[in-house]
Design an enzyme around this catalytic site. Sequence first.
Site, short mmCIF file in Angstrom:
data_model
loop_
_atom_site.label_atom_id
_atom_site.label_comp_id
_atom_site.label_asym_id
_atom_site.label_seq_id
_atom_site.Cartn_x
_atom_site.Cartn_y
_atom_site.Cartn_z
N SER A 9 7.58 -11.40 -16.10
CA SER A 9 8.06 -10.05 -15.76
C SER A 9 9.57 -10.02 -15.90
O SER A 9 10.28 -10.70 -15.15
CB SER A 9 7.68 -9.68 -14.33
OG SER A 9 8.47 -8.58 -13.89
N HIS A 34 5.91 -8.70 -19.59
CA HIS A 34 5.50 -7.68 -18.62
C HIS A 34 6.71 -6.82 -18.26
O HIS A 34 7.74 -7.36 -17.85
CB HIS A 34 4.94 -8.37 -17.38
CG HIS A 34 4.34 -7.47 -16.35
ND1 HIS A 34 3.07 -6.95 -16.45
CD2 HIS A 34 4.84 -7.01 -15.17
CE1 HIS A 34 2.81 -6.21 -15.38
NE2 HIS A 34 3.87 -6.23 -14.60
N ASP A 36 8.02 -3.84 -15.87
CA ASP A 36 7.73 -3.10 -14.64
C ASP A 36 8.54 -1.81 -14.58
O ASP A 36 9.76 -1.86 -14.41
CB ASP A 36 8.07 -3.95 -13.42
CG ASP A 36 7.05 -5.05 -13.19
OD1 ASP A 36 7.47 -6.23 -13.09
OD2 ASP A 36 5.85 -4.73 -13.14
N MET A 38 9.41 1.46 -12.59
CA MET A 38 9.36 2.02 -11.23
C MET A 38 10.21 3.29 -11.17
O MET A 38 11.34 3.28 -11.65
CB MET A 38 9.90 0.99 -10.24
CG MET A 38 9.15 -0.34 -10.28
SD MET A 38 9.94 -1.57 -9.23
CE MET A 38 8.89 -2.99 -9.49
N HIS A 67 3.72 -1.85 -17.25
CA HIS A 67 3.10 -1.55 -15.96
C HIS A 67 3.80 -0.33 -15.36
O HIS A 67 4.94 -0.44 -14.91
CB HIS A 67 3.24 -2.78 -15.04
CG HIS A 67 2.71 -2.61 -13.67
ND1 HIS A 67 2.97 -3.52 -12.65
CD2 HIS A 67 1.96 -1.63 -13.09
CE1 HIS A 67 2.39 -3.10 -11.53
NE2 HIS A 67 1.78 -1.97 -11.77
N MET A 69 4.47 2.08 -12.63
CA MET A 69 4.41 2.37 -11.19
C MET A 69 5.16 3.69 -10.97
O MET A 69 6.23 3.71 -10.36
CB MET A 69 5.04 1.22 -10.40
CG MET A 69 4.22 -0.05 -10.43
SD MET A 69 5.19 -1.51 -9.98
CE MET A 69 5.90 -1.92 -11.57
N MET A 140 -3.30 -6.06 -8.21
CA MET A 140 -2.00 -6.35 -7.60
C MET A 140 -2.19 -7.34 -6.45
O MET A 140 -3.02 -7.12 -5.56
CB MET A 140 -1.33 -5.07 -7.08
CG MET A 140 -0.86 -4.13 -8.16
SD MET A 140 0.31 -4.88 -9.31
CE MET A 140 1.63 -5.38 -8.21
N ASP A 178 -0.84 -9.90 -10.49
CA ASP A 178 0.59 -9.63 -10.53
C ASP A 178 1.19 -9.60 -9.13
O ASP A 178 0.79 -8.79 -8.30
CB ASP A 178 0.79 -8.25 -11.19
CG ASP A 178 2.24 -7.84 -11.37
OD1 ASP A 178 2.46 -6.66 -11.71
OD2 ASP A 178 3.12 -8.69 -11.18
C1 DX5 Z 1 5.93 -5.71 -8.49
C2 DX5 Z 1 5.75 -5.91 -9.97
C3 DX5 Z 1 5.60 -7.37 -10.36
C4 DX5 Z 1 6.78 -8.24 -9.95
C5 DX5 Z 1 6.40 -9.70 -10.08
O1 DX5 Z 1 5.76 -4.38 -8.16
O2 DX5 Z 1 4.65 -5.18 -10.45
O3 DX5 Z 1 5.38 -7.46 -11.76
O4 DX5 Z 1 7.88 -7.95 -10.73
O5 DX5 Z 1 7.43 -10.49 -9.59
P1 DX5 Z 1 7.15 -11.84 -8.77
O6 DX5 Z 1 6.42 -12.77 -9.73
O7 DX5 Z 1 8.51 -12.29 -8.44
O8 DX5 Z 1 6.30 -11.49 -7.59
ZN ZN Z 2 4.09 -5.59 -12.58
#
Ligand code: DX5
Ligand code: ZN
Length: 219
Positions: A9, A34, A36, A38, A67, A69, A140, A178
């Site tokens: 990620s 990956h 993320d 947000m 991903h 979110m 998750m 994840d």
């Molecule tokens: C959290 C994300 C994950 C996160 C993983 O909301 O979806 O992908 O970045 O990071 P670690 O491996 O540090 O938990």
């Molecule tokens: Zn993620």
Amino acid sequence: MQRVLIAPSILAADSSRLADEVRQIEQAGADWIHCDIMDGHFVDNISFGPGMVATVRKLTSLPLDVHLMIQHPDHYLPRFVDAGANSITVHVEPESEHAVGKTLRQIRDAGCRAGLTLNPATPFELLEPFLGQLDLLLIMTVHPGFGGQSFRAEQMEKVRQAKNWKTKNNPSLDLEVDGGINPETAKISIENGANVLVAGTSIFKSKDYAAEIRALRGE
Ligand code: DX5
Ligand code: ZN
């Protein structure tokens, strides 16, 4: 036994050296990257958008595992398709405010792999109407919004439920976990049926990316 795929990620990467970080994890054996996304509404944090995905696209030929979110993913997903996403995963919770079935069709119609995910508090049953539309199912193992959180082992029940469905209905479905994944929790996740592991902190905070990726795979 399916080969275990590793998806670092980039939320945990040093963004001041992004090109270096992406090159290093590709050389270290990453299978996917990956991303993320947000929006500060669906989750209590803001990360990055289609522009950053397009930048990573220029830096690597590895599959980009996006991903989302965010609220209204159906409105924004064409921009992630244009940015070069290979798979796009959306949330099933009503708080993400979209027609899940329609969004999954939109993702596939755009030529991307369709992914669906749920928060730790969301029951597996909410996914069931959509399982037939998926290329990727993400369980998750932390509440989304931040990297560096602790793995929630009780979510393995959902991984087992998903594995059972996959074995009976669609053996090519990718089963991803994840959040809080490190060599110890990776082993637990693989034993319960996961074949794709997202890891941020454990890889990017390690001294040797290749050794960490091998350790996550259990090699
Ligand atoms: C959290 C994300 C994950 C996160 C993983 O909301 O979806 O992908 O970045 O990071 P670690 O491996 O540090 O938990
Ligand atoms: Zn993620």
